[in-house]
Design a protein around this motif. Structure first.
Motif, short mmCIF file in Angstrom:
data_model
loop_
_atom_site.label_atom_id
_atom_site.label_comp_id
_atom_site.label_asym_id
_atom_site.label_seq_id
_atom_site.Cartn_x
_atom_site.Cartn_y
_atom_site.Cartn_z
N ARG A 169 33.99 47.41 49.64
CA ARG A 169 33.57 46.30 50.51
C ARG A 169 33.83 44.96 49.83
NH1 ARG A 169 27.53 45.52 53.23
NH2 ARG A 169 27.99 43.55 54.31
N SER A 170 33.48 44.87 48.56
CA SER A 170 33.70 43.63 47.82
C SER A 170 35.19 43.32 47.70
CB SER A 170 33.07 43.71 46.44
OG SER A 170 33.36 42.56 45.68
N CYS A 171 35.98 44.34 47.39
CA CYS A 171 37.41 44.14 47.22
C CYS A 171 38.06 43.70 48.53
CB CYS A 171 38.06 45.42 46.70
SG CYS A 171 39.81 45.21 46.27
N ARG A 172 37.72 44.37 49.62
CA ARG A 172 38.28 44.01 50.91
C ARG A 172 37.90 42.59 51.31
NH1 ARG A 172 36.71 49.90 53.33
NH2 ARG A 172 38.67 50.96 52.83
N GLY A 173 36.66 42.22 50.99
CA GLY A 173 36.21 40.86 51.31
C GLY A 173 37.00 39.81 50.56
N ARG A 174 37.33 40.08 49.31
CA ARG A 174 38.08 39.10 48.51
C ARG A 174 39.55 39.04 48.92
NH1 ARG A 174 35.73 39.49 42.28
NH2 ARG A 174 33.68 40.34 42.82
N TRP A 175 40.13 40.19 49.30
CA TRP A 175 41.55 40.21 49.67
C TRP A 175 41.80 39.76 51.10
CZ3 TRP A 175 45.95 40.12 47.21
CH2 TRP A 175 46.01 40.57 45.88
N GLY A 176 40.77 39.78 51.93
CA GLY A 176 40.93 39.28 53.29
C GLY A 176 41.88 40.12 54.13
N ALA A 177 43.00 39.52 54.55
CA ALA A 177 43.92 40.18 55.47
C ALA A 177 44.75 41.27 54.82
CB ALA A 177 44.85 39.14 56.10
N VAL A 178 44.79 41.32 53.50
CA VAL A 178 45.58 42.35 52.82
C VAL A 178 44.83 43.69 52.91
CG1 VAL A 178 46.52 43.13 50.61
CG2 VAL A 178 46.62 40.71 51.24
N ARG A 182 41.46 53.44 51.43
CA ARG A 182 40.57 54.31 50.67
C ARG A 182 41.28 54.98 49.50
NH1 ARG A 182 37.06 58.08 54.58
NH2 ARG A 182 36.06 58.46 52.55
N SER A 183 42.61 54.97 49.51
CA SER A 183 43.35 55.56 48.39
C SER A 183 43.67 54.52 47.32
CB SER A 183 44.64 56.21 48.88
OG SER A 183 45.50 55.25 49.47
N MET A 184 42.99 53.38 47.38
CA MET A 184 43.11 52.34 46.36
C MET A 184 41.75 52.12 45.71
SD MET A 184 45.33 49.55 48.52
CE MET A 184 46.90 49.97 49.28
N VAL A 185 41.75 51.58 44.50
CA VAL A 185 40.52 51.21 43.82
C VAL A 185 40.76 49.87 43.15
CG1 VAL A 185 41.13 52.49 41.71
CG2 VAL A 185 38.73 51.94 42.18
N CYS A 186 39.74 49.02 43.15
CA CYS A 186 39.90 47.66 42.64
C CYS A 186 39.03 47.44 41.41
CB CYS A 186 39.49 46.65 43.72
SG CYS A 186 40.38 46.88 45.26
N GLY A 187 39.49 46.55 40.55
CA GLY A 187 38.74 46.24 39.35
C GLY A 187 39.02 44.82 38.88
N THR A 188 38.11 44.29 38.08
CA THR A 188 38.28 42.96 37.49
C THR A 188 37.93 43.03 36.02
OG1 THR A 188 35.99 42.32 37.99
CG2 THR A 188 37.67 41.78 39.64
N ASP A 224 43.02 36.93 38.21
CA ASP A 224 42.17 36.07 39.04
C ASP A 224 41.19 36.94 39.82
OD1 ASP A 224 41.02 34.29 40.81
OD2 ASP A 224 42.90 33.26 41.27
N PRO A 225 39.88 36.83 39.59
CA PRO A 225 38.92 37.69 40.29
C PRO A 225 38.87 37.44 41.79
CG PRO A 225 37.78 35.98 39.04
CD PRO A 225 39.22 35.90 38.65
N ARG A 226 39.47 36.35 42.26
CA ARG A 226 39.48 36.10 43.72
C ARG A 226 40.43 37.05 44.42
NH1 ARG A 226 40.78 29.79 43.52
NH2 ARG A 226 42.23 30.67 41.97
N THR A 227 41.40 37.57 43.68
CA THR A 227 42.30 38.61 44.20
C THR A 227 42.30 39.74 43.17
OG1 THR A 227 44.15 37.37 43.21
CG2 THR A 227 43.79 37.13 45.59
N PRO A 228 41.32 40.63 43.24
CA PRO A 228 41.13 41.65 42.19
C PRO A 228 42.34 42.56 42.03
CG PRO A 228 39.25 41.56 43.69
CD PRO A 228 40.32 40.72 44.30
#
Length: 248
Positions: A169-178, A182-188, A224-228
């Motif tokens: 949810r957090s990752c999708r919120g930061r990436w917006g339209a991108v 579910r087969s991806m995972v995000c980190g900072t 850049d944590p704005r685009t994890p």
């Protein structure tokens, strides 16, 4: 804007996604990550990878060079890209197997079959593909020889950096339209401007010694944590990986 993290002589750019390298990291203890592979073309490092069987390296599908894929050099057992190290083992690729559903964004994963089996030593080892739970807040590590200054300066020695897993949810919120699937995972990184960058593509996300992801894409500014940072989630492809290496 996203950056697919590549490449050999030039940087692959797709949908605004650019490269991947370690920024804000540290020198890894030499040979402490013996599963690391350097994918090279004409002596130049382009992508990372991880040794999952003696004759197979796992990397990102966007690292594929279609016209020259069988001439890629794979270097195992190295710490420095330039130093002559007796621990290094060098191979060519005889087959590349990108995921059949790779579309330039999702399913960014590929297997490379080596010209012969690696000799397992203290400096060359397989990484575990056991399933890893990637709950938000978990601490992991990524490593690579990519850009260390967001200025096309490759690391000479292997770099590593701590990674904190984000919720979908957090990752999708930061990436917006991108689309973040579910087969991806995000980190900072723990601090601002820490993460992977150009040349780190295909390298591993490692949690408790097991492979949890493969470096896929990040934002226009590395770390850049704005685009994890976004990794291909290996648990989504474990069956495909095992099927391919057992049937080829």
């Amino acid at each position: 804007q996203i950056l697919l993290t590549l490449t050999f002589v030039t940087t692959l750019s797709a949908s605004g996604v650019e490269g991947s390298h370690i920024v804000g990291g540290r020198d890894a203890v030499p040979h402490s990550r013996p599963y690391m592979a350097s994918l090279q073309l004409r002596g130049r490092h382009g992508c990372g990878g991880l040794l999952v069987r003696e004759d197979y390296v796992l990397t990102a599908a966007h690292c594929q060079q279609p016209k020259i894929r069988h001439f890629l050099k794979i270097v195992l057992g190295g710490d420095s890209l330039t130093a002559s190290e007796p621990t290094k083992q060098t191979f060519t690729t005889v087959r590349s197997i990108p995921h059949p559903n790779y579309d330039g964004h999702a399913n960014d994963i590929m297997l490379l079959k080596l010209s012969s089996k690696a000799n397992l030593t203290a400096a060359v080892q397989l990484i575990s593909l056991q399933r890893v739970r990637l709950q938000a807040g978990r601490n992991c590590i990524t490593a690579g020889w990519g850009d260390i200054g967001d200025n096309n300066t490759l690391a000479n020695r292997l770099q590593e950096v701590n990674v904190t897993i984000l919720s979908q949810r957090s990752c999708r919120g930061r990436w917006g339209a991108v689309p973040i699937t579910r087969s991806m995972v995000c980190g900072t990184g723990a601090d601002n401007l820490q993460g992977f960058c150009s040349g780190d593509s295909g390298g591993p996300l490692v949690c408790d010694g097991a492979a949890a992801g493969v470096v896929s894409f990040s934002g226009r500014r590395c770390g850049d944590p704005r685009t994890p940072d976004v990794y291909t989630r290996l648990s989504s492809f474990r069956d495909w990986i095992l099927n391919e290496i057992n049937n080829n």
